[in-house]
Design an enzyme around this catalytic site. Structure first.
Site, PDB file in Angstrom:
ATOM      1  N   ASP A 119       2.133   1.800   3.358  1.00  0.00           N
ATOM      2  CA  ASP A 119       3.063   0.813   3.932  1.00  0.00           C
ATOM      3  C   ASP A 119       4.482   1.330   3.727  1.00  0.00           C
ATOM      4  OD1 ASP A 119       1.114  -1.134   4.611  1.00  0.00           O
ATOM      5  OD2 ASP A 119       1.152  -1.969   2.577  1.00  0.00           O
TER       6      ASP A 119
ATOM      7  N   HIS B 280       0.888  -1.155   0.000  1.00  0.00           N
ATOM      8  CA  HIS B 280       0.000   0.000   0.000  1.00  0.00           C
ATOM      9  C   HIS B 280       0.929   1.208   0.000  1.00  0.00           C
ATOM     10  CE1 HIS B 280      -2.915  -2.813   2.186  1.00  0.00           C
ATOM     11  NE2 HIS B 280      -3.408  -2.600   0.978  1.00  0.00           N
TER      12      HIS B 280
HETATM   13  C1  GLO Z   1      -9.344  -6.871   0.291  1.00  0.00           C
HETATM   14  C2  GLO Z   1      -8.300  -6.826  -0.722  1.00  0.00           C
HETATM   15  C3  GLO Z   1      -7.048  -6.145  -0.224  1.00  0.00           C
HETATM   16  C4  GLO Z   1      -6.184  -5.675  -1.392  1.00  0.00           C
HETATM   17  C5  GLO Z   1      -4.988  -4.914  -0.915  1.00  0.00           C
HETATM   18  C6  GLO Z   1      -4.192  -4.380  -2.080  1.00  0.00           C
HETATM   19  O1  GLO Z   1     -10.335  -7.518   0.154  1.00  0.00           O
HETATM   20  O2  GLO Z   1      -8.040  -8.101  -1.181  1.00  0.00           O
HETATM   21  O3  GLO Z   1      -6.326  -6.989   0.619  1.00  0.00           O
HETATM   22  O4  GLO Z   1      -5.780  -6.747  -2.148  1.00  0.00           O
HETATM   23  O5  GLO Z   1      -5.401  -3.870  -0.108  1.00  0.00           O
HETATM   24  O6  GLO Z   1      -4.794  -3.259  -2.571  1.00  0.00           O
END
Ligand code: GLO
Ligand code: MG
Length: 344
Positions: free
Chosen positions: A52, A49
């Site tokens: 992150d 993210h």
């Molecule tokens: C939630 C999503 C989440 C995304 C992550 C990347 O349901 O799967 O985990 O994959 O935030 O954007």
């Protein structure tokens, strides 16, 4: 070499175990510490993210964001890891309560677009050209709250803004039908692909297919992958598993339905997924019951199951399969596959 797969996961996949009904049950592992665990577990890629990489980025100047991202890049290089993608986190802050790109408040929509451009800047410092858009709050709890036609126009506008910001980035939309919203505007691979074709550069808009999200939409993940592969737009995957239509479980890959997992590996292998640098991404959560110090097994187990299924895919008797298809004897084909999965 055919079938040399690289694996990735996001730092959020090592987590403290809180859920909507109870607090954390494990201590926090610092981000830099998490990065040290990747290689030990057999992983090469880090999914990010934006925050992150750059915590509290909304409070920082462009120069400060670049500096912080540069520090993370240095750690990645030191660990021999690569950034797979950056995803703008548009679902936690006060400006995204009603969604980001589809918010009814123009100031919030501007915030979402700016934050997405900043994510691209961070991606460039981290050394990746892939942006993932999980459109978490781009939907509604009640139909009347937003205009579904205008919502699509706004999503296109936001994606165009990102494509214009950097002519080299590619955008992988991660469709999900619900949760946190009652209904999301881009619930399936088909919706995501079609949205891409409304943008200024459809050749740079593809998908990140998550197994659990497809299952929540009542669809088969491997068919969703096949659809994206036919368009040559499967930019990445979020492998995991899901036990029926309930909350998004993010279970270890293959842990509910091995055959469904086998077919995901089969379609990826069949069409040389990974040969152009695509990673086998996981999006899995440890069970809340897992004790401190043992809460990374869901990651290594998922990878191990992927590789075991890859072995089965490669050892499948293609001639026997083709003969049964030619004879239209799908009952026998069904048994052949089950015996193969049973190791018989
Ligand atoms: C939630 C999503 C989440 C995304 C992550 C990347 O349901 O799967 O985990 O994959 O935030 O954007
Ligand atoms: Mg995901």
């Amino acid at each position: 070499m055919a079938g040399k797969y690289l694996f990735s996961f996001g730092p959020w996949n090592i987590h403290e175990g809180s859920d909507p009904f109870g607090p954390t049950v494990r201590g926090t592992i610092a981000f830099a510490q998490k990065l040290k665990i990747y290689k030990e577990l057999g992983f090469d890629g880090v999914q990010f993210h934006d925050d992150d990489a750059v915590p509290d980025m909304d409070q920082l100047s462009a120069a400060e964001i670049e500096k912080k991202a540069g520090e993370v890049r240095a750690i990645l290089d030191g660990e021999g890891l690569t950034a797979e993608f950056v995803a703008p986190r548009l679902w936690e802050g006060p400006n995204t309560i009603d969604g980001g790109y589809t918010s009814n408040d123009p100031a919030c929509r501007e915030y979402a677009k700016k934050r997405s451009r900043q994510s691209i800047d961070i991606a460039n410092v981290l050394g990746t050209k892939l942006i993932v858009l999980w459109l978490a709050r781009e939907g509604t709890y009640i139909r009347e709250a937003k205009d579904s036609k205008v919502a699509v126009d706004r999503l296109v506008e936001a994606i165009n803004d990102m494509l214009a910001h950097d002519p080299d980035i590619r955008i992988a939309i991660e469709p999900k039908p619900n949760e946190p919203m009652d209904h999301a505007y881009i619930p399936t691979t088909g919706h995501a692909m079609a949205l891409g074709y409304l943008t200024s550069d459809p050749a740079r808009v593809g998908v990140n297919i998550e197994s659990a999200h497809a299952i929540l939409a009542g669809l088969d993940p491997s068919d969703e992958m096949g659809f994206a592969l036919a368009y040559d737009r499967l930019y990445t995957v979020h492998l995991n598993d899901q036990n029926g239509l309930k909350f998004d479980q993010d279970k270890s890959f293959g842990s509910v339905d091995l055959r469904r997992a086998f077919n995901q590996v089969r379609i990826l292998e069949q069409y040389d997924y990974g040969q152009r640098g695509e990673m086998v991404g996981l999006d899995v959560k440890a069970m809340r019951t897992q004790k401190e110090g043992m809460a990374t097994k869901h990651l290594s187990n998922s990878r191990e199951v992927f590789l075991a299924l890859l072995d089965l895919v490669r050892r499948l008797d293609r001639t026997a399969v083709d003969q049964l298809i030619a004879q239209r004897d799908y009952e026998e084909l069904d048994l052949l596959i089950m015996n193969h999965l049973l190791g018989k």
